[in-house]
Structure formats: structure tokens, C-alpha cells
Design an enzyme around this catalytic site. Structure first.
Site, short mmCIF file in Angstrom:
data_model
loop_
_atom_site.label_atom_id
_atom_site.label_comp_id
_atom_site.label_asym_id
_atom_site.label_seq_id
_atom_site.Cartn_x
_atom_site.Cartn_y
_atom_site.Cartn_z
N GLU A 161 0.79 -1.23 0.00
CA GLU A 161 0.00 0.00 0.00
C GLU A 161 0.82 1.28 0.00
O GLU A 161 0.94 1.98 1.02
CB GLU A 161 -0.98 -0.01 1.19
CG GLU A 161 -1.91 -1.20 1.17
CD GLU A 161 -2.95 -1.19 2.28
OE1 GLU A 161 -2.81 -0.38 3.21
OE2 GLU A 161 -3.90 -1.97 2.20
N GLU B 194 -6.21 -8.03 -0.02
CA GLU B 194 -6.81 -7.79 1.30
C GLU B 194 -8.26 -7.41 1.12
O GLU B 194 -8.57 -6.57 0.26
CB GLU B 194 -6.12 -6.63 2.05
CG GLU B 194 -4.78 -6.96 2.63
CD GLU B 194 -4.18 -5.80 3.44
OE1 GLU B 194 -4.95 -4.97 4.00
OE2 GLU B 194 -2.95 -5.72 3.50
C1 FCB Z 1 -4.82 -2.20 5.37
C2 FCB Z 1 -3.49 -2.66 5.94
C3 FCB Z 1 -3.61 -3.72 6.99
C4 FCB Z 1 -4.79 -3.48 7.90
C5 FCB Z 1 -6.03 -3.27 7.08
C6 FCB Z 1 -7.27 -3.10 7.90
O1 FCB Z 1 -4.69 -0.92 4.87
O2 FCB Z 1 -2.67 -3.14 4.92
O3 FCB Z 1 -2.39 -3.78 7.69
O4 FCB Z 1 -4.52 -2.39 8.71
O5 FCB Z 1 -5.88 -2.15 6.27
#
Ligand code: FCB
Length: 440
Positions: free
Chosen positions: A167, A351
Site C-alpha cells: 500500500e 486484502e
Molecule cells: C490495510 C493494511 C492492513 C490493515 C487493514 C485493515 O490498509 O494493509 O495492515 O490495517 O488495512
């Protein structure tokens, strides 16, 4: 869950994600101090001043946690490697115990038939490098390339995939513009430099891994679907600006070798000299793109300097984070990433998940809202696949409850509940539902 493995192509991968600082217990095993340790120990930055010193104690519970993955039935596990665990000062000295730990992690996954998907940097910058300006210093690209040599020199022969940086938006914007994450700056010059250097570091690390003969290398970005608060031109402009620096900037750099004009309007004057010459490195070819997605944001214009916008509360049901649940946004980003940037490269949802205030009662955690959330987002993944967008896998954030950064330990994203007093693990209803859905 209504969807099961049979609703997806035969080679579609199901996985779970975690990150090093959020689960390992960073005060153990000879890891060096990181900017998250000191950010957390500065009053007002993190809820209750909580830090990752012990976290889930994954460092000492590795085998049991890998067994949880095996019993869940995932094909692939996305973990990250802590730079400061491997190189406590960020440069030079190597902590052999740190390398041994990641070695055991990778072997433990392979023994259990799970593909290891490594992310090299998920936010815990060694303090010694923060002292030198961290992401605002161009030299970080070389420091990161050196770290890449060291960690991949040890595990690069056995990982299934690797992505340099988790990210870029969070690393640069959250940490240097909003100040919500370490290093807690609020400065557009540092932000602009970090935005560029994080991509440069990505490119250098990618070249290093390619040079080592590794393949299946990727880039992982996060996205929020920006919706204008109303139909006014001002609101449209504000939402477009948000979309620009959040969603388009990094993909455009990585895949199109240019930064969007509307973002340059704000950060252009603050970029480091010669940034235009770095795109050969930044666009070092990758094999896939990872999409992290959770929510949308309603954006309104605001007074003040660029970007002159603010987030306003939205009407949809929200998670414990206060984030609206908006599965359509996931489909929109899969489509846009494919159409405008990656053009046929495999995509992974690296994610996706939700936080809830889960509690254990009679040995069980009844998190049906999470089951619904995952199901709804998987439905949008399936929709994308049906439209010939090459989505090849989906990772739940997260395997277990963990350190949710500035929000501390009570935002629970796990498929497995963690009692942060006893460290006991309790698989939630969502864990069992996912295990049933993806069983072969
Ligand atoms: C993302 C992150 C992860 C966690 C989630 C909820 O941005 O990569 O570490 O904090 O959000």
C-alpha cells in the site's frame, strides 16, 4: 457463505493475509526498533498507547498459527517480512535469528501445502533509517534494494510470490500527509517525496528479485471508492482529486510510467528534482497486481490549500472501523485496474475483510456480519471473472485479530479471535464458514 470454491475457476486461489508488525511481537528475537515503536510511545498517536511489542506473539506460536491456516484450507498465505527483524539498523548488520524465523515460516507453509506469498515491507521502518529521513530520503530505494537482497537471498528460492511494498498510499499519504500513521508527519513536501520514493523503492526491489531469477512478482495497492457528496462541480472536483492521489497516482506510475496531471497540480512543486527520469525503474515489469479494498468515501469540497476536500459521513451500514460496506467498489476497481492499467495481468484481491467487536461466548464467536461481508465481496470478484477480468485469487484480511495500527487492539479483523491477555486463539464462525466454502 453462499459462494463456494466451485463457483470459481479451478485455478482460483483462496488465501489469508497478515503482516509482521501486527502479529509477530516485535520486541522479541533481536528485531531492531521501528518508527511504529516510537510513534506508538508518543502520547496521542495510538489508542491507549498500544504497540506491537507482543502483539499476537506469532513469533513464538508459529507452528500453531500455521496449523490454523492448514485447517482453514487456504491455498496461499500472504505474510510480510520485517526489515528491522532482518536488519535491526536497516543497513549493515544482519540478525540471523530474524532470517531463521522467515525461513521456518516459509518451510512451515510448504510442509503444509500452502503457497508462501511474501510482502517485503508492511510499514515497520527501522528507526535508524527514520533518523535519516526515511521515505523522504531518496537513498531509501538503495537501502530497500539491499534489504531485498538479504531477505530474498534466504527465502527467495522458496516463496511462491513476492511484492515489495504494501500500500504505497498508506506508506506515503497516511504517514506523511494525514499523520495518522508513523512517522506522523503532516507535510506535503515529505508526502510528495515519499509518494515517489516508495515507487522507486518498489522498482529497485523488483529489479533485485528479477536479477535473482525470481518470478511471480507483484505490486499491491489499496483503494477507496470516492463518491462526490452532491452533483455540484465542486464536489465532483473534490471526489476526483481524492480518487487521483489515492487510487490513480500509484497505478499510473507503476503501469503507465506517468503521474496523473490532476495530482501533479498539488504535489508537483514538492516532488524531488529529476523525478521524471525514474520511470524506467518504477515500471520494472511485474507479473500481477494486488488490490486491497475495504470501503468507499463520500467526498465534499473544503476551504484551504490543495487538495481542498473532506470526508463526510455516509448512509450505508458500517463496520467497527466506521467504514461503509460497499462491495460494488471492489468490482469497480478490478475493472478499472484491468482496463486502464494492468491490461490482462493477473489480479489478486490481496486484502478484504471487516472489523467487528467480536467476543467469545461458550467457546464460539458468532461473526455472521463478517460472513456476509466476505460473501458479498466474493460475489463481486465472481462478477469480474464472469466479465473476463483475470482475477486469480482472493485473500481475507486477516487470519487473526491483530494490532490495528493507530487504533490498537480492539478493532478485530480476524477469522480467528485472539484474546490479547491469554493469547488464546479461537476460530470464529467466519473461519468455519470459509473453511467449508473452500474445502476441496
Ligand atoms: C490495510 C493494511 C492492513 C490493515 C487493514 C485493515 O490498509 O494493509 O495492515 O490495517 O488495512
Amino acid at each position: 457463505m453462499t459462494l463456494t470454491r466451485n463457483d470459481f475457476p479451478g485455478d482460483f486461489l483462496f488465501g489469508a493475509s497478515t503482516s509482521s508488525y501486527q502479529i509477530e511481537g516485535h520486541a522479541q528475537g533481536g528485531a531492531g526498533q521501528t518508527h511504529w515503536d516510537t510513534f506508538a510511545r508518543t502520547p496521542g498517536n495510538v489508542v491507549r498507547g498500544e504497540h506491537g511489542g507482543r502483539a499476537c506473539d506469532h513469533y513464538n506460536r508459529l507452528d500453531a498459527d500455521l496449523d490454523l491456516l492448514k485447517d482453514l484450507g487456504v491455498d496461499v498465505y500472504r505474510f510480510s517480512t520485517s526489515w528491522a527483524r532482518v536488519m535491526p539498523e536497516g543497513r549493515g548488520n544482519v540478525n540471523e535469528a530474524g532470517l531463521d524465523f522467515y525461513d521456518r515460516l516459509v518451510d512451515g507453509l510448504l510442509e503444509r501445502g500452502i503457497k508462501p506469498a511474501a510482502t517485503l515491507y508492511h510499514w515497520e521502518l527501522p528507526s535508524a533509517l527514520a533518523d535519516l529521513g526515511g521515505w523522504a530520503n531518496r537513498d531509501i530505494a538503495s537501502w530497500f534494494a539491499d534489504f531485498t537482497e538479504v531477505i530474498m537471498g534466504r527465502i527467495g528460492d522458496r516463496v511462491w510470490s513476492a511484492a515489495p511494498i504494501n500500500e504505497p498510499w498508506c506508506v506515503s499519504w497516511m504517514g506523511h500527509f494525514l499523520g495518522h500513521h508513523a512517522p506522523g508527519l503532516r507535510d506535503i513536501r515529505a508526502t510528495a517525496r515519499a509518494m515517489h520514493h516508495v515507487l522507486l523503492a518498489h522498482g529497485r526491489a523488483t529489479q533485485v528479485m528479477r536479477g535473482r531469477g525470481m518470478d511471480n512478482l507483484g505490486a499491491i495497492c489499496n483503494f477507496e471508492y470516492a463518491v462526490p457528496v452532491d452533483n455540484s462541480p465542486e464536489a465532483q472536483r473534490a471526489a476526483r482529486t481524492y480518487d487521483g492521489y489515492y487510487n490513480r497516482f500509484f497505478l499510473s506510475g507503476l503501469f503507465n510510467g506517468a503521474y496523473p496531471e490532476d495530482v501533479l497540480e498539488g504535489i508537483g512543486p514538492h516532488l524531488p528534482a529529476g523525478w521524471q527520469d525514474d520511470f524506467d525503474t518504477i515500471t520494472a515489469p511485474v507479473d500481477w497486481c494486488g488490490i486491497n479494498y475495504y470501503t468507499r468515501k463520500i467526498i465534499a469540497p473544503a476551504n484551504g490549500p490543495w487538495p481542498a476536500l473532506e470526508e463526510v459521513d455516509g448512509p450505508l451500514p458500517k463496520t467497527q472501523m466506521g467504514w461503509e460496506i460497499y462491495p460494488d467498489g471492489l468490482h469497480a476497481f478490478l475493472k478499472r485496474t484491468h482496463d486502464a492499467y494492468t491490461r490482462g495481468l493477473p489480479l489478486y484481491v490481496t486484502e478484504n475483510g471487516m472489523a467487528a467487536p467480536d467476543t467469545v461466548s461458550n467457546g464460539a464467536v458468532n461473526d455472521t456480519a463478517r460472513v456476509d461481508y466476505l460473501d458479498a465481496h466474493l460475489a463481486r470478484v465472481k462478477q469480474a471473472i464472469d466479465e473476463d477480468i483475470p482475477v486469480k485469487g482472493y485473500f481475507v484480511w486477516s487470519l487473526m485479530d491483530n494490532y490495528e495500527w493507530a487504533l490498537g487492539y480492539d478493532k478485530r479483523f480476524g477469522l480467528v479471535h485472539v484474546d490479547f491477555n491469554t493469547l488464546e486463539r479461537t476460530p470464529k464462525a467466519s473461519y468455519h464458514a470459509l473453511a467449508t466454502a473452500i474445502a476441496r
